[in-house]
Design a protein around this motif. Sequence first.
Motif, PDB file in Angstrom:
ATOM      1  N   ILE A 182       0.507  -1.370   0.007  1.00 43.71           N
ATOM      2  CA  ILE A 182       0.003  -0.010   0.204  1.00 43.71           C
ATOM      3  C   ILE A 182       0.802   1.075  -0.044  1.00 43.71           C
ATOM      4  O   ILE A 182       0.723   2.062  -0.861  1.00 43.71           O
ATOM      5  N   ALA A 183       1.697   0.965   0.701  1.00 43.17           N
ATOM      6  CA  ALA A 183       2.854   2.687   0.615  1.00 43.17           C
ATOM      7  C   ALA A 183       3.330   2.689  -1.078  1.00 43.17           C
ATOM      8  O   ALA A 183       3.239   3.840  -0.982  1.00 43.17           O
ATOM      9  N   ALA A 184       3.631   1.443  -0.873  1.00 43.76           N
ATOM     10  CA  ALA A 184       5.029   1.268  -2.567  1.00 43.76           C
ATOM     11  C   ALA A 184       3.557   1.809  -3.257  1.00 43.76           C
ATOM     12  O   ALA A 184       3.962   2.682  -4.495  1.00 43.76           O
ATOM     13  N   PHE A 185       2.453   1.724  -3.075  1.00 44.25           N
ATOM     14  CA  PHE A 185       1.468   1.804  -4.705  1.00 44.25           C
ATOM     15  C   PHE A 185       1.360   3.780  -3.922  1.00 44.25           C
ATOM     16  O   PHE A 185       1.065   3.833  -5.339  1.00 44.25           O
ATOM     17  N   TYR A 186       1.348   3.963  -3.166  1.00 37.05           N
ATOM     18  CA  TYR A 186       0.701   5.197  -2.588  1.00 37.05           C
ATOM     19  C   TYR A 186       2.057   6.272  -3.062  1.00 37.05           C
ATOM     20  O   TYR A 186       1.892   7.207  -3.591  1.00 37.05           O
ATOM     21  N   TYR A 187       3.128   5.866  -2.889  1.00 33.02           N
ATOM     22  CA  TYR A 187       4.661   6.261  -3.256  1.00 33.02           C
ATOM     23  C   TYR A 187       4.514   6.662  -5.028  1.00 33.02           C
ATOM     24  O   TYR A 187       4.750   7.833  -5.149  1.00 33.02           O
ATOM     25  N   MET A 188       4.571   5.708  -5.847  1.00 37.81           N
ATOM     26  CA  MET A 188       4.128   5.230  -7.743  1.00 37.81           C
ATOM     27  C   MET A 188       3.156   5.866  -7.677  1.00 37.81           C
ATOM     28  O   MET A 188       3.319   6.858  -8.451  1.00 37.81           O
ATOM     29  N   ILE A 189       2.045   6.307  -7.398  1.00 28.58           N
ATOM     30  CA  ILE A 189       0.368   7.140  -7.499  1.00 28.58           C
ATOM     31  C   ILE A 189       1.510   8.858  -7.592  1.00 28.58           C
ATOM     32  O   ILE A 189       1.226   9.899  -8.481  1.00 28.58           O
ATOM     33  N   ASP A 190       1.386   8.855  -6.683  1.00 28.80           N
ATOM     34  CA  ASP A 190       2.398  10.658  -5.963  1.00 28.80           C
ATOM     35  C   ASP A 190       3.403  10.748  -7.007  1.00 28.80           C
ATOM     36  O   ASP A 190       3.885  11.794  -7.858  1.00 28.80           O
ATOM     37  N   ALA A 191       4.904   9.974  -7.053  1.00 29.50           N
ATOM     38  CA  ALA A 191       6.192  10.308  -8.361  1.00 29.50           C
ATOM     39  C   ALA A 191       5.337   9.597  -9.710  1.00 29.50           C
ATOM     40  O   ALA A 191       5.473  10.480 -10.957  1.00 29.50           O
ATOM     41  N   PHE A 192       3.916   9.675 -10.093  1.00 30.56           N
ATOM     42  CA  PHE A 192       3.709   9.835 -11.371  1.00 30.56           C
ATOM     43  C   PHE A 192       3.084  10.769 -12.256  1.00 30.56           C
ATOM     44  O   PHE A 192       3.122  10.841 -13.116  1.00 30.56           O
ATOM     45  N   GLN A 193       2.441  11.775 -10.610  1.00 31.34           N
ATOM     46  CA  GLN A 193       1.545  12.378 -10.432  1.00 31.34           C
ATOM     47  C   GLN A 193       2.645  13.547 -10.237  1.00 31.34           C
ATOM     48  O   GLN A 193       2.147  15.296 -11.436  1.00 31.34           O
ATOM     49  N   GLU A 194       3.580  13.389  -9.928  1.00 30.43           N
ATOM     50  CA  GLU A 194       4.045  15.116  -9.543  1.00 30.43           C
ATOM     51  C   GLU A 194       4.626  15.526 -10.461  1.00 30.43           C
ATOM     52  O   GLU A 194       5.651  15.366 -11.481  1.00 30.43           O
ATOM     53  N   PRO A 195       5.418  16.923 -10.800  1.00 28.49           N
ATOM     54  CA  PRO A 195       5.740  17.654 -11.999  1.00 28.49           C
ATOM     55  C   PRO A 195       7.210  17.108 -11.753  1.00 28.49           C
ATOM     56  O   PRO A 195       7.800  15.890 -10.918  1.00 28.49           O
ATOM     57  N   GLY A 196       7.957  16.999 -13.232  1.00 26.52           N
ATOM     58  CA  GLY A 196       9.066  15.520 -13.817  1.00 26.52           C
ATOM     59  C   GLY A 196       9.606  16.644 -14.287  1.00 26.52           C
ATOM     60  O   GLY A 196      10.269  17.584 -13.296  1.00 26.52           O
ATOM     61  N   PRO A 197      11.382  16.740 -14.369  1.00 26.94           N
ATOM     62  CA  PRO A 197      12.878  16.773 -13.563  1.00 26.94           C
ATOM     63  C   PRO A 197      12.667  17.632 -15.605  1.00 26.94           C
ATOM     64  O   PRO A 197      13.883  18.679 -14.997  1.00 26.94           O
ATOM     65  N   LEU A 198      12.337  17.978 -16.030  1.00 26.55           N
ATOM     66  CA  LEU A 198      12.663  18.241 -17.336  1.00 26.55           C
ATOM     67  C   LEU A 198      12.377  20.085 -16.873  1.00 26.55           C
ATOM     68  O   LEU A 198      11.848  20.244 -16.544  1.00 26.55           O
ATOM     69  N   GLN A 199      13.545  20.573 -17.076  1.00 27.66           N
ATOM     70  CA  GLN A 199      13.929  21.938 -16.919  1.00 27.66           C
ATOM     71  C   GLN A 199      12.640  22.771 -17.960  1.00 27.66           C
ATOM     72  O   GLN A 199      12.676  23.835 -17.596  1.00 27.66           O
ATOM     73  N   THR A 200      13.121  21.958 -19.637  1.00 29.44           N
ATOM     74  CA  THR A 200      13.023  23.080 -20.156  1.00 29.44           C
ATOM     75  C   THR A 200      12.097  22.028 -21.337  1.00 29.44           C
ATOM     76  O   THR A 200      12.564  20.986 -21.691  1.00 29.44           O
ATOM     77  N   ASN A 201      11.220  22.455 -22.370  1.00 24.80           N
ATOM     78  CA  ASN A 201      10.266  21.962 -23.118  1.00 24.80           C
ATOM     79  C   ASN A 201      11.744  21.116 -24.310  1.00 24.80           C
ATOM     80  O   ASN A 201      12.740  21.802 -24.804  1.00 24.80           O
ATOM     81  N   THR A 202      10.994  20.166 -24.740  1.00 23.01           N
ATOM     82  CA  THR A 202      12.683  19.048 -26.095  1.00 23.01           C
ATOM     83  C   THR A 202      10.900  17.943 -26.529  1.00 23.01           C
ATOM     84  O   THR A 202      10.118  18.145 -26.088  1.00 23.01           O
ATOM     85  N   HIS A 203      12.052  17.785 -27.631  1.00 19.90           N
ATOM     86  CA  HIS A 203      11.418  16.775 -28.070  1.00 19.90           C
ATOM     87  C   HIS A 203      11.771  15.661 -27.827  1.00 19.90           C
ATOM     88  O   HIS A 203      12.986  15.143 -27.857  1.00 19.90           O
ATOM     89  N   PHE A 204      10.724  14.156 -27.761  1.00 24.85           N
ATOM     90  CA  PHE A 204      11.209  13.429 -27.888  1.00 24.85           C
ATOM     91  C   PHE A 204      10.487  12.848 -28.562  1.00 24.85           C
ATOM     92  O   PHE A 204       9.507  12.786 -29.204  1.00 24.85           O
ATOM     93  N   THR A 205      11.303  11.610 -29.604  1.00 21.31           N
ATOM     94  CA  THR A 205      10.704  10.694 -30.311  1.00 21.31           C
ATOM     95  C   THR A 205      10.505   9.124 -29.940  1.00 21.31           C
ATOM     96  O   THR A 205      11.554   8.973 -28.979  1.00 21.31           O
ATOM     97  N   VAL A 206       9.488   8.100 -30.208  1.00 18.49           N
ATOM     98  CA  VAL A 206       9.387   7.805 -30.321  1.00 18.49           C
ATOM     99  C   VAL A 206       8.648   6.533 -31.644  1.00 18.49           C
ATOM    100  O   VAL A 206       8.049   6.408 -32.670  1.00 18.49           O
ATOM    101  N   ARG A 207       9.590   5.125 -31.641  1.00 19.84           N
ATOM    102  CA  ARG A 207       9.984   4.725 -32.649  1.00 19.84           C
ATOM    103  C   ARG A 207       9.414   3.740 -33.485  1.00 19.84           C
ATOM    104  O   ARG A 207       8.640   3.620 -32.331  1.00 19.84           O
ATOM    105  N   ASN A 208       9.206   3.676 -34.402  1.00 24.74           N
ATOM    106  CA  ASN A 208       8.010   2.618 -34.621  1.00 24.74           C
ATOM    107  C   ASN A 208       8.448   1.405 -34.269  1.00 24.74           C
ATOM    108  O   ASN A 208       8.899   0.962 -34.209  1.00 24.74           O
TER     109      ASN A 208
END
Length: 406
Positions: free
Chosen positions: A72-98
């Motif tokens: 339960i503690a790990a689940f709530y930790y992951m939910i919190d980590a999943f929804q909190e602001p990320g580490p990216l400082q500036t806008n960036t482009h990210f490519t997902v290949r086929n």
Amino acid sequence: MSDTNQNSQGQYGQNGAGEGNRGPIIPKSPTEALRPEKVPAPPKRSRKAHGQLVIFLNFLMTLAVAVCVLAIAAFYYMIDAFQEPGPLQTNTHFTVRNGAGIIEIANNLERNEVISNARVFRLMTGSYLQKDQTLKAGEYEIKAGASMKDIMMLLESGKSILYSVSLPEGLTVKQMFARLGADEVLDGELPSALPPEGSLRPDTYRFTRGTKREEIINQMSAAQDKLINMIWERRDPDLPIKTIDEFVTLASIVEKETGKDDERAHVASVFYNRLKKGMRLQSDPTIIYGLFGGDGKPSDRPIYQSDLQKQTPFNTYVIKGLPPSPIANPGRAALEAVANPWRTDDLYFVADGTGGHVFAKTLEEHNANVRRWRKIEAEKAASGANPEVVVDGQPGGAEAEKPANN
């Protein structure tokens, strides 16, 4: 002491308040009152309670509770980590290949410092997405501080970055191929064989990174074919041209003659009137295509008077009727103008010096218009401005020679 006294003391003394005794209670001294009484010993545990099975079951129960608490503690930790602001400082482009899977995507996101924990992203994304939902290939713009949930939703939406390539009206197929070949966002080789002139639709095409060049060409071809057939079906029934190939060819000439929307139908009427009278079209763009083909005229190369007499299949100063094929890719406006031209008696037109043209019904009117245009061009040359074209070193243009070659 007599037996009676002994019995009385045994019966009514400190311990004489036995069960069923009703004698007087002898008061205790303060010291005796404060002395703690003996507590009965706890009952002895059954030997069964010490059995190994009971101990093991107690261990399992304790372990299960601990695991549940940790989960339960790990689940709530992951939910919190999943929804909190990320580490990216500036806008960036990210490519997902086929063909990229969620493990590869998560690891690449963490490697590029877009997210802080690939495992959390992978596990939470797997729990959020339904069976028919996937992370889609493409190039995405990820905003600064985007949470893992924001990124997951963006990649699932497929709203990748769109690029565009503009292919204006009047370009030849070869010129369009050159632009597509120079676009660094597109991928793949161009077809080895050029499509027929006039078969590609001029337009602005939007695409994602990695789109094949051949895909754009196929899209252009299908769009032009659909547009031509639609407009041809709505044409004026009294046109002197009878085939769809002639229609596209004349539209390409009109496209190259003028870039003004309000002139195209008027220019088309002039060419139709000349065709009906058996006059040569005498269109300068056909001279250029006959000399230079799909490459187009170099910007520093004027049209000379001698070019008017060059024997090419496209030179409408020499041939009668239409050239054998289009000389460019016409757009919608030129096609519409040729399908439904103005009804006029005009047989001539020449540049007016302002980017448009002046029209005439007779040769006399046309010659006067030519003289005015040459005067304007001479004034431009005298002031240091570049004239539109030079014919044999004199200010003027090939259009000025139209009355001499009817």
